[in-house]
Structures are given as structure tokens and as C-alpha cells.
Motif scaffolding. Structure first.
Motif, mmCIF file in Angstrom:
data_model
loop_
_atom_site.group_PDB
_atom_site.id
_atom_site.type_symbol
_atom_site.label_atom_id
_atom_site.label_comp_id
_atom_site.label_asym_id
_atom_site.label_seq_id
_atom_site.Cartn_x
_atom_site.Cartn_y
_atom_site.Cartn_z
ATOM 1 N N LEU A 129 21.964 -11.988 -28.019
ATOM 2 C CA LEU A 129 22.688 -12.693 -26.605
ATOM 3 C C LEU A 129 22.975 -14.162 -27.564
ATOM 4 O O LEU A 129 21.743 -14.946 -27.803
ATOM 5 C CB LEU A 129 21.748 -12.802 -25.727
ATOM 6 N N ALA A 130 24.139 -14.727 -27.260
ATOM 7 C CA ALA A 130 24.528 -15.775 -27.672
ATOM 8 C C ALA A 130 24.177 -16.952 -26.572
ATOM 9 O O ALA A 130 24.219 -16.762 -25.457
ATOM 10 C CB ALA A 130 25.941 -16.077 -27.836
ATOM 11 N N LEU A 131 23.444 -17.893 -26.950
ATOM 12 C CA LEU A 131 23.245 -18.930 -25.903
ATOM 13 C C LEU A 131 23.985 -20.373 -26.552
ATOM 14 O O LEU A 131 24.398 -20.413 -27.497
ATOM 15 C CB LEU A 131 21.703 -19.177 -26.034
ATOM 16 N N PRO A 132 23.728 -21.709 -25.647
ATOM 17 C CA PRO A 132 24.424 -22.567 -26.010
ATOM 18 C C PRO A 132 24.063 -23.324 -27.077
ATOM 19 O O PRO A 132 22.855 -23.056 -27.833
ATOM 20 C CB PRO A 132 24.077 -23.628 -24.882
ATOM 21 N N ALA A 133 24.857 -24.162 -27.739
ATOM 22 C CA ALA A 133 24.566 -24.863 -28.975
ATOM 23 C C ALA A 133 24.258 -23.836 -30.278
ATOM 24 O O ALA A 133 23.110 -24.161 -31.360
ATOM 25 C CB ALA A 133 23.258 -25.715 -28.886
ATOM 26 N N ASN A 134 24.976 -22.871 -30.201
ATOM 27 C CA ASN A 134 24.760 -21.840 -31.324
ATOM 28 C C ASN A 134 23.478 -21.264 -31.587
ATOM 29 O O ASN A 134 23.155 -20.867 -32.784
ATOM 30 C CB ASN A 134 25.352 -22.475 -32.777
ATOM 31 N N ASN A 135 22.751 -20.971 -30.535
ATOM 32 C CA ASN A 135 21.270 -20.393 -30.660
ATOM 33 C C ASN A 135 21.429 -18.936 -30.089
ATOM 34 O O ASN A 135 22.464 -18.792 -29.187
ATOM 35 C CB ASN A 135 20.217 -21.318 -29.861
#
Ligand SMILES: C[S@@+](CC[C@H](N)C(=O)[O-])C[C@H]1O[C@@H](n2cnc3c(N)ncnc32)[C@H](O)[C@@H]1O
Length: 201
Positions: A182-188
Motif C-alpha cells: 500500500l502506498a502511503l504519504p511521502a513515498n512510503n
């Protein structure tokens, strides 16, 4: 003063979303590399039925334990010393293993061990969730992660942003199925793996 991580403060609410979907309400969670303990305090407040066991290297335990004592005493058990490469892994089983921003700090040879040990101590049907920056088959997904990778390697050549494809293949070999990426904010991202439920007898 308690140790503090700005990153942990920033990312905890974004991580809570996926965790709320993958953790059973009364899960027993083992956290690897709890650091400042901010995540443990936040998630134990957010998920009151969950038993959250913090761990970290000996050098980080005093700060971690201080946070538990000041902010999580009624909800969190004492932190345990755990070096992924040691024999100090808990002998009891867990429903989930969670680790955030640790794989790029540990030398790469720690990752297969973390995966194998997690696969062993997870209950059937349990999950492993790994949060952090990753690249795919050696290709960076964002300039910020590429720059972060360079800065880590300059600091210590054993550190570096890890490869999600490689981690997923290693996890599979150790009996953990890829459940989500899963993609999370700030490219994490959060990589989720599931230990298959026991076959019905
Ligand atoms: C960047 S910090 C992340 C801390 C915390 N999880 C967070 O997201 O704020 C990396 C953590 O990995 C831990 N760590 C590094 N090598 C480790 C090892 N061999 N076994 C267990 N933890 C380790 C460090 O002690 C540190 O707490």
C-alpha cells in the motif's frame, strides 16, 4: 527528555489506516525496532484491545522504556531487548509483527532473518507489516527516496533503501504470502504478508 522522532509523529496516523484493517481487535503484536515508542503509544491508544509488545536494541531500551512509563504505562508491557540477529526472539506466538523504518537501517542480511523469525512466531493467519521506503527491482519510485538512499549509504554503506520485490520473494520462500503493498504519504509504503491459516483437520 524523551527521545522524539519527527517522522514517527508525521506517519503514525497514515499507518493507522492499514493497521486498523489488518489487525484483529484483540491482536497480540510484536514490534521490531520500536525506537522512541511513539508508534506504540499512538497505536495502543487507537486500538485499545490490542496487546502491543515493544522491542529494540539494548542501546535504545532506556529511552523506549521511559516513553512507555510516561505515556503508555496502563496499556503497554515493558519493552523487551531484541536484536533481530540474536536468539532473543520471544518464545511465545503473536498475531502480527510490525516494524517501521527499520529495514533500511539494518544491514541487508538482517531482512531474511527478520522474515524467517516472523514467519516462525506468527500464529497461522497472522500477518507481518513492514512500513518504510522501498524501491522495485532496483528502480526508485521517487526522487526523494533515491536521495534518501544516497544519504543513508554515505552515512553507512550497510544502510540503504530496500527492494520490495526482493523482500516479497524472500517472504514467499519463508512461507509468508504477499497480501498487500500500500502506498502511503511521502513515498512510503506498507508491505503486508500473511502466514497461511492452518489447514482444517
Ligand atoms: C529509524 S529507527 C525507527 C524507529 C521506529 N520504528 C520509528 O519508526 O520511529 C530504526 C530502528 O531500528 C532499530 N534497529 C536497528 N538494527 C536493529 C536490529 N538489528 N534489531 C532490532 N532493531 C534494530 C534501531 O535501534 C531503531 O530503533
Amino acid at each position: 527528555m524523551l527521545p522524539f522522532s519527527e517522522a514517527a509523529g508525521r506517519n503514525q496516523s497514515a499507518i493507522a489506516g492499514p493497521l486498523s484493517r489488518i489487525l484483529p481487535g484483540a491482536a497480540r503484536v510484536l514490534e521490531i525496532g520500536s525506537g522512541t515508542g511513539q508508534h506504540a503509544v499512538y497505536f495502543s491508544e487507537r486500538f485499545p484491545g490490542v496487546y502491543w509488545q515493544c522491542t529494540d536494541l539494548a542501546e535504545n531500551l532506556p529511552g523506549l522504556q521511559a516513553r512507555i512509563d510516561q505515556e503508555g504505562r496502563t496499556r503497554l508491557p515493558d519493552a523487551l531487548e531484541l536484536d533481530v540477529m540474536s536468539d532473543g526472539w520471544p518464545r511465545v506466538s503473536f498475531d502480527a509483527v510490525f516494524t517501521a523504518n527499520t529495514l533500511h537501517i539494518m544491514p541487508w542480511d538482517h531482512t531474511p532473518v527478520l522474515l524467517a523469525r516472523s514467519a516462525t512466531l506468527l500464529n497461522p493467519g497472522g500477518c507481518l507489516a513492514i512500513y518504510g521506503p522501498f524501491h522495485d527491482a532496483g528502480v526508485h519510485t521517487a526522487p526523494s527516496n533515491e536521495a534518501f538512499d544516497r544519504s543513508l549509504r554515505a552515512r553507512n554503506p550497510a544502510m540503504g533503501v530496500r527492494d520490495a520485490v526482493q523482500i516479497q520473494a524472500l517472504a514467499n520462500e519463508r512461507g509468508l504470502q504477499v497480501e498487500a503493498d500500500l502506498a502511503l504519504p511521502a513515498n512510503n509504503r506498507i508491505l503486508v504478508f500473511r502466514k497461511p491459516a492452518a489447514a482444517p483437520t
